[in-house]
Design a protein around this motif. Structure first.
Motif, short mmCIF file in Angstrom:
data_model
loop_
_atom_site.label_atom_id
_atom_site.label_comp_id
_atom_site.label_asym_id
_atom_site.label_seq_id
_atom_site.Cartn_x
_atom_site.Cartn_y
_atom_site.Cartn_z
N SER A 172 -48.50 21.42 136.78
CA SER A 172 -48.49 19.98 136.52
C SER A 172 -47.77 19.61 135.23
O SER A 172 -47.22 18.52 135.13
N THR A 173 -47.72 20.51 134.25
CA THR A 173 -46.97 20.19 133.04
C THR A 173 -45.46 20.47 133.23
O THR A 173 -44.68 20.29 132.30
N LEU A 174 -45.09 20.89 134.43
CA LEU A 174 -43.66 21.06 134.75
C LEU A 174 -43.10 19.84 135.47
O LEU A 174 -41.91 19.75 135.73
N SER A 175 -43.97 18.90 135.80
CA SER A 175 -43.55 17.73 136.56
C SER A 175 -42.41 17.01 135.84
O SER A 175 -42.54 16.62 134.68
N HIS A 206 -41.40 25.33 126.47
CA HIS A 206 -40.43 25.87 127.43
C HIS A 206 -39.90 24.85 128.43
O HIS A 206 -38.71 24.88 128.74
N ALA A 207 -40.76 23.96 128.95
CA ALA A 207 -40.33 23.03 130.00
C ALA A 207 -39.90 21.72 129.37
O ALA A 207 -40.68 20.78 129.23
N SER A 211 -43.92 17.57 131.68
CA SER A 211 -44.87 16.55 131.29
C SER A 211 -45.85 17.13 130.28
O SER A 211 -46.07 18.34 130.24
N GLU A 212 -46.45 16.25 129.47
CA GLU A 212 -47.28 16.77 128.39
C GLU A 212 -48.64 17.30 128.87
O GLU A 212 -49.09 18.35 128.41
N LYS A 213 -49.27 16.58 129.79
CA LYS A 213 -50.69 16.86 130.02
C LYS A 213 -50.98 17.47 131.38
O LYS A 213 -50.43 17.05 132.40
N GLY A 214 -51.88 18.45 131.36
CA GLY A 214 -52.35 19.05 132.60
C GLY A 214 -53.66 19.76 132.35
O GLY A 214 -54.24 19.67 131.26
N VAL A 215 -54.13 20.46 133.36
CA VAL A 215 -55.41 21.17 133.24
C VAL A 215 -55.34 22.40 134.14
O VAL A 215 -54.70 22.36 135.20
N VAL A 225 -46.01 21.06 124.67
CA VAL A 225 -45.57 20.43 123.42
C VAL A 225 -44.09 20.68 123.14
O VAL A 225 -43.64 20.57 122.00
N ALA A 226 -43.32 21.02 124.17
CA ALA A 226 -41.87 21.15 123.98
C ALA A 226 -41.36 19.88 123.31
O ALA A 226 -41.69 18.77 123.74
#
Lengths: 240, 87
Positions: A172-175, A206-207, A211-215, A225-226
């Motif tokens: 989800s933080t790769l979205s 890295h990405a 996107s910033e937030k996921g779980v 935090v890229a």
């Protein structure tokens, strides 16, 4: 237990042209945060001269600082020198190990690893076929295993635990990234390691288009935090 | 199926070669390259103006006389105004 304020940024990609990029922000950082985490890709191509520029920029450290390396820091086969140069100004560089920082009586544990690619459930590589493919997936499993051990070692030694890595543990933080490159951006082995050992927060980079937030599936908050994602010199997270 | 080499090079390969050039010459792996009727479109975020300009220059050398639209932006580097509480 008092609250801990964690500043974090990844992918600062320091080069010979980067002097003065972070220094102006370090005074504010010291007022806003208790520790600084650097989530890999400290340099542009892993050359020691780039690490020297970053080390000079961070010296003296505004707060205790912990880092992992990223894939860019390995490109010139000088990753050990890159790590040594920033360690000389006090940055603790983790790779499969952990450190505990006393923040006003709260023991903050940070376990760190570079991580690696491999993909995510249903679209991951397997330990199958050519030796190159087996080696790729074996590295992914090995680094995730190191992270799990490092997090487990913090159990009982730390009041709060953060898993710091470069590659992403979740999708989800790769979205925002192209779907086709997900297997090069992270591995679910990392999330499994976090969920098995336990943690209060995962920080990765890295990405750049993610996107910033996921779980994680186990419920651990994840923050990408890229620098191109957070669009600040750093972000601050309050724990505890 | 053509049995002679294609000339010019099919566009499908050009995007791949542009990505390779950016990685090898500038260590920039996060610029998105899109070919469209109006030329070559570049998107992404880099850390300095100089790196933004260098990306366009490398791409121009790869794509011949196609117009290059450099939509790459430079990452802002200001301080955050608030913290996020992790619960």
């Amino acid at each position: 237990m008092s609250q801990v304020r964690v500043a974090a940024v990844g992918d600062v990609h320091f080069g010979l042209d980067s002097a003065g990029r972070l220094r102006p922000h370090l005074k504010a950082l010291a007022e806003q945060a208790d520790v600084l985490l650097l989530a890999g890709d400290l340099t542009k191509c892993g050359h020691p001269d780039e690490a020297r520029v970053l080390a000079a920029e961070l010296d003296p450290l505004p707060v205790p600082t912990v880092a992992v390396l990223g894939n860019h820091d390995y490109h010139a086969d000088e990753e050990a020198a890159v790590a040594k140069l920033v360690e000389e100004v006090g940055v603790r560089v983790l790779e499969g190990d952990a450190t505990v920082i006393d923040v006003g009586g709260c023991r903050l544990g940070v376990a760190g690893v570079k991580g690696f690619g491999g993909g995510f459930p249903g679209a991951a590589g397997s330990d199958f076929g050519e030796p190159e493919m087996k080696a790729f997936m074996a590295h992914s499993r090995v680094v995730a295993g190191r992270l799990e051990e490092a997090l487990a070692e913090l159990e009982g030694q730390a009041d709060l635990r953060i898993a710091l890595m470069h590659y992403s543990p979740i999708e989800s933080t790769l979205s925002g990234e192209r779907l086709g490159i997900y297997p090069f951006l992270g591995s679910y082995f990392l999330a499994e390691a976090v969920d098995r050992a336990g943690a209060d927060l995962v920080i990765h980079g890295h990405a750049h288009s993610g996107s910033e937030k996921g779980v994680t599936p186990g419920g651990v908050p994840v923050r990408n935090v890229a620098l191109p994602v957070i669009k600040h010199a750093y972000n601050v997270y309050e724990l505890g | 199926m053509p049995s002679t080499p294609s000339d010019p090079e099919p566009d499908d390969y050009l995007v791949g070669h542009v990505h390779d050039a950016l990685a090898e010459q500038l260590n920039e792996l996060d610029v998105q390259v899109t070919l469209a009727a109006g030329g070559v479109y570049l998107d992404g975020i880099v850390l300095t103006e100089e790196r933004r300009d260098a990306v366009a220059e490398v791409v121009r050398r790869q794509v011949g006389d196609r117009p290059v639209h450099n939509q790459v932006t430079v990452a802002p580097l200001d301080e955050p105004t608030e913290a996020e509480e992790i619960t």
